[in-house]
Motif scaffolding. Structure first.
Motif, PDB file in Angstrom:
ATOM      1  N   LEU A   1      43.416  28.980  21.724  1.00 24.74           N
ATOM      2  CA  LEU A   1      42.032  28.900  21.263  1.00 24.74           C
ATOM      3  C   LEU A   1      41.958  28.722  19.745  1.00 24.74           C
ATOM      4  O   LEU A   1      41.055  28.039  19.246  1.00 24.74           O
ATOM      5  CB  LEU A   1      41.276  30.158  21.681  1.00 24.74           C
ATOM      6  N   ALA A   2      42.894  29.338  19.013  1.00 29.25           N
ATOM      7  CA  ALA A   2      42.884  29.221  17.556  1.00 29.25           C
ATOM      8  C   ALA A   2      43.130  27.789  17.103  1.00 29.25           C
ATOM      9  O   ALA A   2      42.695  27.391  16.013  1.00 29.25           O
ATOM     10  CB  ALA A   2      43.942  30.144  16.947  1.00 29.25           C
ATOM     11  N   VAL A   3      43.814  26.999  17.923  1.00 27.65           N
ATOM     12  CA  VAL A   3      44.063  25.601  17.584  1.00 27.65           C
ATOM     13  C   VAL A   3      42.954  24.700  18.119  1.00 27.65           C
ATOM     14  O   VAL A   3      42.468  23.803  17.426  1.00 27.65           O
ATOM     15  CB  VAL A   3      45.430  25.157  18.144  1.00 27.65           C
ATOM     16  N   SER A   4      42.542  24.924  19.361  1.00 27.02           N
ATOM     17  CA  SER A   4      41.590  24.013  19.999  1.00 27.02           C
ATOM     18  C   SER A   4      40.165  24.177  19.491  1.00 27.02           C
ATOM     19  O   SER A   4      39.444  23.176  19.346  1.00 27.02           O
ATOM     20  CB  SER A   4      41.620  24.209  21.524  1.00 27.02           C
ATOM     21  N   ILE A   5      39.729  25.399  19.207  1.00 26.28           N
ATOM     22  CA  ILE A   5      38.334  25.601  18.789  1.00 26.28           C
ATOM     23  C   ILE A   5      38.017  24.881  17.478  1.00 26.28           C
ATOM     24  O   ILE A   5      37.041  24.118  17.407  1.00 26.28           O
ATOM     25  CB  ILE A   5      38.015  27.106  18.695  1.00 26.28           C
ATOM     26  N   PRO A   6      38.799  25.068  16.400  1.00 26.52           N
ATOM     27  CA  PRO A   6      38.467  24.337  15.164  1.00 26.52           C
ATOM     28  C   PRO A   6      38.569  22.822  15.330  1.00 26.52           C
ATOM     29  O   PRO A   6      37.706  22.081  14.833  1.00 26.52           O
ATOM     30  CB  PRO A   6      39.488  24.860  14.152  1.00 26.52           C
ATOM     31  N   ALA A   7      39.612  22.360  16.029  1.00 22.99           N
ATOM     32  CA  ALA A   7      39.816  20.911  16.144  1.00 22.99           C
ATOM     33  C   ALA A   7      38.666  20.244  16.887  1.00 22.99           C
ATOM     34  O   ALA A   7      38.103  19.238  16.425  1.00 22.99           O
ATOM     35  CB  ALA A   7      41.140  20.640  16.852  1.00 22.99           C
ATOM     36  N   LEU A   8      38.288  20.787  18.035  1.00 22.34           N
ATOM     37  CA  LEU A   8      37.241  20.162  18.839  1.00 22.34           C
ATOM     38  C   LEU A   8      35.858  20.352  18.234  1.00 22.34           C
ATOM     39  O   LEU A   8      35.016  19.455  18.306  1.00 22.34           O
ATOM     40  CB  LEU A   8      37.286  20.725  20.258  1.00 22.34           C
ATOM     41  N   THR A   9      35.599  21.514  17.642  1.00 17.14           N
ATOM     42  CA  THR A   9      34.285  21.750  17.049  1.00 17.14           C
ATOM     43  C   THR A   9      34.067  20.878  15.821  1.00 17.14           C
ATOM     44  O   THR A   9      32.988  20.306  15.632  1.00 17.14           O
ATOM     45  CB  THR A   9      34.128  23.232  16.677  1.00 17.14           C
ATOM     46  N   LEU A  10      35.086  20.751  14.987  1.00 15.42           N
ATOM     47  CA  LEU A  10      34.965  19.889  13.809  1.00 15.42           C
ATOM     48  C   LEU A  10      34.821  18.429  14.209  1.00 15.42           C
ATOM     49  O   LEU A  10      34.061  17.671  13.586  1.00 15.42           O
ATOM     50  CB  LEU A  10      36.181  20.077  12.900  1.00 15.42           C
TER      51      LEU A  10
END
Length: 305
Positions: free
Chosen positions: A188-197
Motif C-alpha cells: 500500500l505504501a508504494v501503490s497509494i502514492p503512485a496511483l493517487t498522484l
C-alpha cells in the motif's frame, strides 16, 4: 529471568530456570513469544535456550538428526560446508538495523513484476491522457483498476507459493499475521502514492469523483482479501476479490464504447462517489478488519492450499 542495569535502564535475560521451562513447553504463549523475540538479538540467551532444548532427550536426538540431514543434503549438492570455527561467528545484533529487517520482511511483497505493472498503469494512464488525447476516457479506467492493483501485491505477499522461506518465517515470533500486515503495508505504501498522484495529474472527467476516491474501496478490498485469505489462503482470497470486482465494475467500463460514455460512467461512479458510497466502503473495511482480528491465529499455521 534476570536483569542487568547500570545506565538507568534494566535489561532482562533468560535464566536457566526460564530456559528449562521454555524447553519443556510449560510457558504461557505470551511469555514464550517474549523469550523468542528476545533471543533474536541476544546471542547469549539464544545459546542458553539452545542448550536447554538439546539437553532434553526427546528433542536433542531429533535436532541431531535434522542437522545431519541438512549437512548431507548440502554435501550432496556440492556446496561447501562450514566448519565449526566459521559457523560459530555470528553477526552482532547491531549489525542488522530495524529498517533493514523491515525491508527484508517486506521483500516478497515488492516483486519486480508487480512493481512493473504498477508503473506501467500509472505511466500508461498519463501517456494515454496527454499523448493520445484520451483524457476523458483514462480517468474512469484508472479509477476502476486502481483498487485491484494492491490485491496483486497482497497475493504475492505471503504463503508457500510466494515465499521460499515461508515455513521458517511462519514459525518465527514475527511471522503470521504480523508479517503479512507488514508486507501488505509495503504494498500500500508504494501503490497509494503512485496511483493517487497519477489520478491527480489526469485531466478532469465529467461525472467522476476525485483521484483519491479509490482509497477506501482499495483498503476495504485489501482487508477483504486478507480476511478471506484466512480461510482459503492469500493468493486465492486476493484472486477471488479481484475477479469479483472485475466482473462487476471493471469489465462493464471496458465494454463501453468509448469507456467514458455517460451510462458507463454513471454506473461505475456510483461505487465511488458520494458520502453513502464512501461510508459503505468504510463500514466494509471495519467489518473485514474485525474478522481478520478474530481469524488472526489462522496465519500462524502453514498454508495447505
Amino acid at each position: 529471568m534476570t536483569t542487568t542495569g547500570g545506565t538507568g535502564m534494566s535489561h532482562w535475560h533468560v535464566s536457566e530456570e526460564l530456559a528449562g521451562r521454555y524447553a519443556a513447553g510449560s510457558m504461557t504463549e505470551t511469555d514464550a513469544w517474549s523469550v523468542e523475540k528476545h533471543v533474536e538479538a541476544c546471542g547469549g540467551c539464544a545459546a542458553r535456550i539452545s542448550a536447554a532444548v538439546r539437553a532434553r532427550p526427546e528433542t536433542g536426538a531429533a535436532l541431531d538428526a535434522v542437522r545431519a540431514g541438512v549437512l548431507a543434503a548440502v554435501a550432496a549438492e556440492g556446496a561447501p560446508v562450514r566448519g565449526p570455527a566459521r559457523s560459530a561467528r555470528r553477526r552482532s545484533p547491531g549489525a542488522v538495523t530495524r529498517a533493514g529487517r523491515l525491508l527484508w520482511a517486506a521483500g516478497p511483497a515488492l516483486r519486480a513484476p508487480w512493481l512493473l505493472a504498477l508503473v506501467l498503469v500509472a505511466v500508461g494512464a498519463l501517456a494515454l491522457a496527454y499523448g493520445a488525447g484520451a483524457g476523458e476516457a483514462v480517468r474512469p479506467l484508472l479509477l476502476v483498476v486502481a483498487p485491484v492493483l494492491p490485491l496483486a501485491g497482497v497475493a504475492l505477499s505471503y504463503g508457500r507459493h510466494a515465499d521460499p522461506m515461508h515455513e521458517i518465517t511462519a514459525a518465527t515470533p514475527s511471522g503470521g499475521l504480523r508479517l503479512l500486515l507488514t508486507r501488505t503495508a509495503a504494498v500500500l505504501a508504494v501503490s497509494i502514492p503512485a496511483l493517487t498522484l497519477a489520478g491527480a495529474a489526469l485531466p478532469p472527467s465529467a461525472g467522476w469523483p476525485g483521484a483519491a476516491a479509490w482509497l477506501l474501496p482499495g483498503l476495504a478490498m485489501t482487508l477483504a482479501a486478507l480476511a478471506l485469505g484466512s480461510y482459503v489462503g492469500c493468493r486465492t482470497g486476493a484472486t477471488s476479490v479481484a475477479v469479483a470486482w472485475a466482473a462487476v465494475v471493471v469489465l462493464p467500463v471496458l465494454a463501453a464504447s468509448p469507456p467514458a460514455t455517460t451510462g458507463a460512467a454513471a454506473e461505475a461512479a456510483r461505487y465511488f462517489a458520494g458520502p453513502a458510497a464512501q461510508a459503505g466502503w468504510a463500514a466494509g473495511a471495519l467489518v473485514c478488519a474485525a474478522l481478520l482480528a478474530v481469524r488472526r491465529r489462522s496465519f500462524d499455521h502453514l498454508e495447505k492450499l
